[in-house]
Design a protein around this motif. Structure first.
Motif, short mmCIF file in Angstrom:
data_model
loop_
_atom_site.label_atom_id
_atom_site.label_comp_id
_atom_site.label_asym_id
_atom_site.label_seq_id
_atom_site.Cartn_x
_atom_site.Cartn_y
_atom_site.Cartn_z
N ARG A 175 0.75 -1.20 0.00
CA ARG A 175 -0.05 0.14 0.11
C ARG A 175 0.68 1.22 0.04
O ARG A 175 0.54 2.23 -0.58
CB ARG A 175 -0.75 -0.06 1.22
CG ARG A 175 -1.69 -1.31 1.18
CD ARG A 175 -2.60 -1.19 2.47
NE ARG A 175 -3.72 -0.45 2.28
CZ ARG A 175 -4.83 0.06 3.45
NH1 ARG A 175 -4.76 -0.66 4.51
NH2 ARG A 175 -5.81 0.71 3.08
N HIS A 196 -5.34 -19.43 3.16
CA HIS A 196 -4.66 -18.63 2.12
C HIS A 196 -3.07 -18.73 1.97
O HIS A 196 -2.52 -19.04 0.85
CB HIS A 196 -4.98 -17.27 2.08
CG HIS A 196 -4.62 -16.38 1.00
ND1 HIS A 196 -5.28 -16.38 -0.27
CD2 HIS A 196 -3.59 -15.40 0.74
CE1 HIS A 196 -4.34 -15.58 -1.11
NE2 HIS A 196 -3.39 -14.91 -0.39
N GLY A 230 -0.16 -12.34 -1.15
CA GLY A 230 -1.12 -11.23 -0.97
C GLY A 230 -2.56 -11.47 -1.43
O GLY A 230 -2.73 -12.76 -1.84
N ASP A 231 -3.58 -10.45 -1.52
CA ASP A 231 -4.95 -10.67 -1.75
C ASP A 231 -5.75 -11.73 -1.27
O ASP A 231 -6.32 -12.67 -1.80
CB ASP A 231 -5.00 -10.91 -3.48
CG ASP A 231 -4.21 -9.84 -4.33
OD1 ASP A 231 -4.30 -8.59 -3.71
OD2 ASP A 231 -3.66 -10.02 -5.23
N GLN A 276 -8.81 -12.82 0.59
CA GLN A 276 -9.90 -12.26 0.64
C GLN A 276 -10.91 -13.38 0.93
O GLN A 276 -10.67 -14.82 0.76
CB GLN A 276 -10.54 -11.81 -0.82
CG GLN A 276 -9.88 -10.46 -1.30
CD GLN A 276 -10.29 -9.99 -2.37
OE1 GLN A 276 -10.64 -10.72 -3.42
NE2 GLN A 276 -10.55 -8.65 -2.49
N SER A 327 -10.27 -4.74 5.11
CA SER A 327 -10.42 -3.76 4.17
C SER A 327 -11.96 -3.31 4.20
O SER A 327 -12.63 -3.91 5.12
CB SER A 327 -9.89 -3.98 2.84
OG SER A 327 -10.79 -4.96 2.04
N ASP A 354 -16.19 -4.85 -0.38
CA ASP A 354 -16.40 -4.67 -1.80
C ASP A 354 -17.57 -4.87 -2.36
O ASP A 354 -18.52 -5.51 -1.69
CB ASP A 354 -15.15 -5.25 -2.67
CG ASP A 354 -15.41 -6.87 -2.90
OD1 ASP A 354 -16.31 -7.34 -2.59
OD2 ASP A 354 -14.39 -7.50 -3.21
N ALA A 378 -11.07 -8.03 2.08
CA ALA A 378 -9.59 -8.45 2.38
C ALA A 378 -9.18 -8.54 3.76
O ALA A 378 -9.48 -7.62 4.30
CB ALA A 378 -8.77 -7.19 1.38
N ARG A 402 -6.07 -8.03 5.98
CA ARG A 402 -4.82 -7.70 5.86
C ARG A 402 -3.72 -8.65 6.65
O ARG A 402 -3.91 -9.19 7.69
CB ARG A 402 -4.62 -6.22 6.71
CG ARG A 402 -5.66 -5.37 5.95
CD ARG A 402 -4.90 -4.85 4.71
NE ARG A 402 -5.84 -3.80 4.15
CZ ARG A 402 -6.19 -3.72 2.97
NH1 ARG A 402 -5.27 -4.22 2.00
NH2 ARG A 402 -6.73 -2.75 2.56
#
Length: 251
Positions: free
Chosen positions: A67, A146, A155-156, A158, A199, A202, A208, A210
């Motif tokens: 970020r 994950h 990463g990512d 979700q 996050s 969406d 998401a 962190r």
């Protein structure tokens, strides 16, 4: 023949010229900058980029490479300088370079022997409720799964709200309405956002997770919490079934 006015003019002329030149030279002398003034007093001047990284860390508590890559890079390359700045505050910088995290920790215990309250003046103690702690445990399970699939630091991460809802219902019970269930979950997620754990939800009803979540809680404590809640849920179900059978016998 010179008059008295010529004599007065001749006497004032050189003095006026000197005053004018000295005043002009004073205007041209630049004032010392803050850095120069600090150097003259023997003070070490902290670079602007290091200050920015420290201020961001004190504001948010963490920096993520994904970020804010520039500030994260500064934090990792100037870790010794940042630790030196944080030391009087009893704070320290920790780096998780695998996950791309730089975050603050309290460098030493700040609890007095007879105190249970948080005593650090710059760190606000943010107590999580039982429901919020439960959600942290569930989210951490999803994040670990994950990383097991994609590797540590992947990463990512979700998770869909529809995957979290049945797990919450298992421990907290059913509210009897899908709308109320959704609202409870969204409220809990909103409470976790200031901690940097999740996050925004969406448009596809996914959130998401962190990477900081792996450093926020002891996994053994989270497992104990889940086990205790699981036993409490089963005990409540047994009590309900026992009460219903007693009422049937009475009939």
């Amino acid at each position: 023949m010179a008059s008295i006015f010529d004599d007065l003019t001749a006497a004032d002329g050189p003095a006026a010229t000197v005053d004018s030149s000295s005043r002009h030279s004073e205007e041209e002398v630049p004032l010392p900058s803050a850095a120069q003034a600090g150097a003259e007093r023997g003070l070490a001047i902290t670079p602007r980029q290091v200050k920015d990284a420290c201020q961001e860390l004190l504001k948010l508590g963490l920096l993520e490479a994904a970020r804010k890559p520039n500030l994260y890079r500064i934090a990792t390359t100037h870790a010794a300088d940042i630790d030196r700045i944080l030391e009087p505050l009893d704070l320290a910088l920790k780096i998780d370079d695998v996950r791309g995290l730089a975050f603050l920790v309290v460098s030493q215990p700040l609890f007095a022997e007879a105190e249970e309250e948080w005593s650090h003046p710059l760190v606000r103690r943010q107590r999580l409720t039982l429901e919020q702690s439960l959600l942290v445990a569930l989210l951490r399970q999803h994040y670990v799964a994950h990383e097991q699939e994609g590797g540590i630091g992947a990463g990512d991460a979700q998770v869909a709200l529809e995957d979290l809802l049945p797990q919450l219902q298992l421990y907290l019970g059913n509210l009897g309405s899908d709308a109320r269930e959704q609202q409870r979950l969204r409220t809990l997620l909103e409470k976790l956002k200031p901690h940097g754990i999740v996050s925004e939800v969406d448009p596809h009803d996914q959130v998401a997770i962190r990477p900081i979540i792996v450093h926020l809680a002891n996994p053994e404590n989270l497992q104990s919490l889940l086990q205790a809640l699981r036993l409490a849920a089963h005990a409540g179900a047994d009590d309900d079934s026992g009460a219903s059978s007693d009422s049937e016998d009475a009939v």
